[in-house]
Motif scaffolding. Structure first.
Motif, PDB file in Angstrom:
ATOM      1  N   GLY A  35       4.498   7.860   4.474  1.00  0.00           N
ATOM      2  CA  GLY A  35       3.835   7.659   2.369  1.00  0.00           C
ATOM      3  C   GLY A  35       3.860   6.742   2.375  1.00  0.00           C
ATOM      4  N   ALA A  36       2.899   6.238   1.027  1.00  0.00           N
ATOM      5  CA  ALA A  36       2.338   4.778   1.103  1.00  0.00           C
ATOM      6  C   ALA A  36       2.696   4.593  -0.487  1.00  0.00           C
ATOM      7  CB  ALA A  36       1.275   4.885   1.224  1.00  0.00           C
ATOM      8  N   TYR A  37       3.357   3.630  -1.101  1.00  0.00           N
ATOM      9  CA  TYR A  37       3.764   4.380  -2.626  1.00  0.00           C
ATOM     10  C   TYR A  37       3.613   2.747  -3.311  1.00  0.00           C
ATOM     11  CZ  TYR A  37       7.689   7.547  -0.766  1.00  0.00           C
ATOM     12  OH  TYR A  37       6.941   8.976  -0.251  1.00  0.00           O
ATOM     13  N   ARG A  38       3.578   2.742  -4.604  1.00  0.00           N
ATOM     14  CA  ARG A  38       2.636   0.777  -5.375  1.00  0.00           C
ATOM     15  C   ARG A  38       3.501   0.343  -6.075  1.00  0.00           C
ATOM     16  NH1 ARG A  38       0.248   5.752  -6.991  1.00  0.00           N
ATOM     17  NH2 ARG A  38       1.210   4.988  -8.807  1.00  0.00           N
ATOM     18  N   ARG A  39       3.723  -0.374  -5.946  1.00  0.00           N
ATOM     19  CA  ARG A  39       4.921  -1.593  -6.383  1.00  0.00           C
ATOM     20  C   ARG A  39       5.467  -1.119  -7.974  1.00  0.00           C
ATOM     21  NH1 ARG A  39       5.981  -7.298  -6.718  1.00  0.00           N
ATOM     22  NH2 ARG A  39       4.746  -6.801  -4.774  1.00  0.00           N
ATOM     23  N   GLY A  40       5.956  -0.806  -7.732  1.00  0.00           N
ATOM     24  CA  GLY A  40       7.398  -0.277  -9.065  1.00  0.00           C
ATOM     25  C   GLY A  40       7.074   1.212  -9.133  1.00  0.00           C
ATOM     26  N   GLN A  41       6.577   1.873  -7.684  1.00  0.00           N
ATOM     27  CA  GLN A  41       6.775   3.509  -8.347  1.00  0.00           C
ATOM     28  C   GLN A  41       8.548   3.932  -7.479  1.00  0.00           C
ATOM     29  OE1 GLN A  41       3.593   5.478  -5.385  1.00  0.00           O
ATOM     30  NE2 GLN A  41       4.452   7.697  -5.963  1.00  0.00           N
ATOM     31  N   THR A  42       8.346   5.026  -8.313  1.00  0.00           N
ATOM     32  CA  THR A  42       9.720   5.405  -8.038  1.00  0.00           C
ATOM     33  C   THR A  42       9.307   6.640  -6.670  1.00  0.00           C
ATOM     34  OG1 THR A  42      10.719   5.167 -10.178  1.00  0.00           O
ATOM     35  CG2 THR A  42      11.872   6.748  -8.719  1.00  0.00           C
ATOM     36  N   ILE A  43      11.004   5.400  -6.050  1.00  0.00           N
ATOM     37  CA  ILE A  43      10.987   6.990  -4.613  1.00  0.00           C
ATOM     38  C   ILE A  43      11.230   8.221  -4.904  1.00  0.00           C
ATOM     39  CG2 ILE A  43      10.890   6.716  -2.335  1.00  0.00           C
ATOM     40  CD1 ILE A  43      10.263   4.535  -2.136  1.00  0.00           C
ATOM     41  N   VAL A  44      12.737   7.632  -5.498  1.00  0.00           N
ATOM     42  CA  VAL A  44      13.715   8.745  -5.548  1.00  0.00           C
ATOM     43  C   VAL A  44      15.017   8.415  -7.208  1.00  0.00           C
ATOM     44  CG1 VAL A  44      15.052   8.155  -3.685  1.00  0.00           C
ATOM     45  CG2 VAL A  44      15.581  10.145  -4.364  1.00  0.00           C
ATOM     46  N   ARG A  45      15.593   8.979  -7.414  1.00  0.00           N
ATOM     47  CA  ARG A  45      16.147   8.880  -8.212  1.00  0.00           C
ATOM     48  C   ARG A  45      17.597   8.953  -8.069  1.00  0.00           C
ATOM     49  NH1 ARG A  45      13.446   7.393 -13.020  1.00  0.00           N
ATOM     50  NH2 ARG A  45      11.093   7.978 -13.226  1.00  0.00           N
ATOM     51  N   GLN A  46      18.562   8.448  -8.617  1.00  0.00           N
ATOM     52  CA  GLN A  46      19.822   8.596  -8.901  1.00  0.00           C
ATOM     53  C   GLN A  46      20.162  10.227  -9.149  1.00  0.00           C
ATOM     54  OE1 GLN A  46      22.431   5.652  -9.890  1.00  0.00           O
ATOM     55  NE2 GLN A  46      24.246   7.082 -10.144  1.00  0.00           N
ATOM     56  N   ILE A  56      12.423   2.673   5.775  1.00  0.00           N
ATOM     57  CA  ILE A  56      10.951   2.031   5.424  1.00  0.00           C
ATOM     58  C   ILE A  56      10.820   0.976   7.043  1.00  0.00           C
ATOM     59  CG2 ILE A  56      10.235   0.264   3.739  1.00  0.00           C
ATOM     60  CD1 ILE A  56      12.031   2.721   2.929  1.00  0.00           C
ATOM     61  N   ASP A  57       9.059   1.138   7.375  1.00  0.00           N
ATOM     62  CA  ASP A  57       8.402   0.559   7.326  1.00  0.00           C
ATOM     63  C   ASP A  57       8.192  -0.806   7.364  1.00  0.00           C
ATOM     64  OD1 ASP A  57       7.846   0.455  10.823  1.00  0.00           O
ATOM     65  OD2 ASP A  57       5.629   1.173  10.231  1.00  0.00           O
ATOM     66  N   LYS A  58       7.740  -1.135   6.460  1.00  0.00           N
ATOM     67  CA  LYS A  58       6.949  -2.227   5.598  1.00  0.00           C
ATOM     68  C   LYS A  58       7.645  -2.311   4.459  1.00  0.00           C
ATOM     69  CE  LYS A  58       2.782  -1.533   8.138  1.00  0.00           C
ATOM     70  NZ  LYS A  58       1.615  -1.823   7.934  1.00  0.00           N
ATOM     71  N   GLY A  59       7.218  -3.751   3.967  1.00  0.00           N
ATOM     72  CA  GLY A  59       7.474  -4.007   2.876  1.00  0.00           C
ATOM     73  C   GLY A  59       9.014  -4.063   2.517  1.00  0.00           C
ATOM     74  N   THR A  60       9.354  -4.286   1.030  1.00  0.00           N
ATOM     75  CA  THR A  60      10.472  -4.137   0.767  1.00  0.00           C
ATOM     76  C   THR A  60      10.503  -2.990  -1.129  1.00  0.00           C
ATOM     77  OG1 THR A  60       9.777  -5.754  -1.116  1.00  0.00           O
ATOM     78  CG2 THR A  60      10.946  -6.672   0.742  1.00  0.00           C
ATOM     79  N   ILE A  61      11.968  -2.385  -1.292  1.00  0.00           N
ATOM     80  CA  ILE A  61      12.143  -1.904  -1.858  1.00  0.00           C
ATOM     81  C   ILE A  61      13.418  -2.453  -3.243  1.00  0.00           C
ATOM     82  CG2 ILE A  61      11.763   0.577  -0.768  1.00  0.00           C
ATOM     83  CD1 ILE A  61      14.445   1.178   0.057  1.00  0.00           C
TER      84      ILE A  61
END
Length: 70
Positions: A35-46, A56-61
């Motif tokens: 999957g690819a996610y945009r900056r600020g996009q929520t991936i999962v919520r508590q 996470i292969d590339k980028g930061t979260i």
């Protein structure tokens, strides 16, 4: 009186080979998706049901944890 057990001549369980996450993720199998996610996009919520493990292969979260104590 108990007789002490002697260790097995050979290990009962074979030690696993060194784990290579890139090889594992590159292999085919059910349940693996990219999957690819945009900056600020929520991936999962508590509090969400744990239905996946994310690698996470590339980028930061950004991880944010809410607490009733804070």
């Amino acid at each position: 009186m108990h007789t002490p057990l002697k260790p097995a001549a050979q290990p009962l369980v074979k030690a696993p080979a060194e784990y290579d996450p890139r090889a594992f993720l590159a292999s085919t199998g059910t349940g693996r998706t990219e999957g690819a996610y945009r900056r600020g996009q929520t991936i999962v919520r508590q509090g969400d049901e744990a239905i996946a493990v994310y690698y996470i292969d590339k980028g930061t979260i950004k991880i944010t944890v809410t607490s009733k104590q804070a």
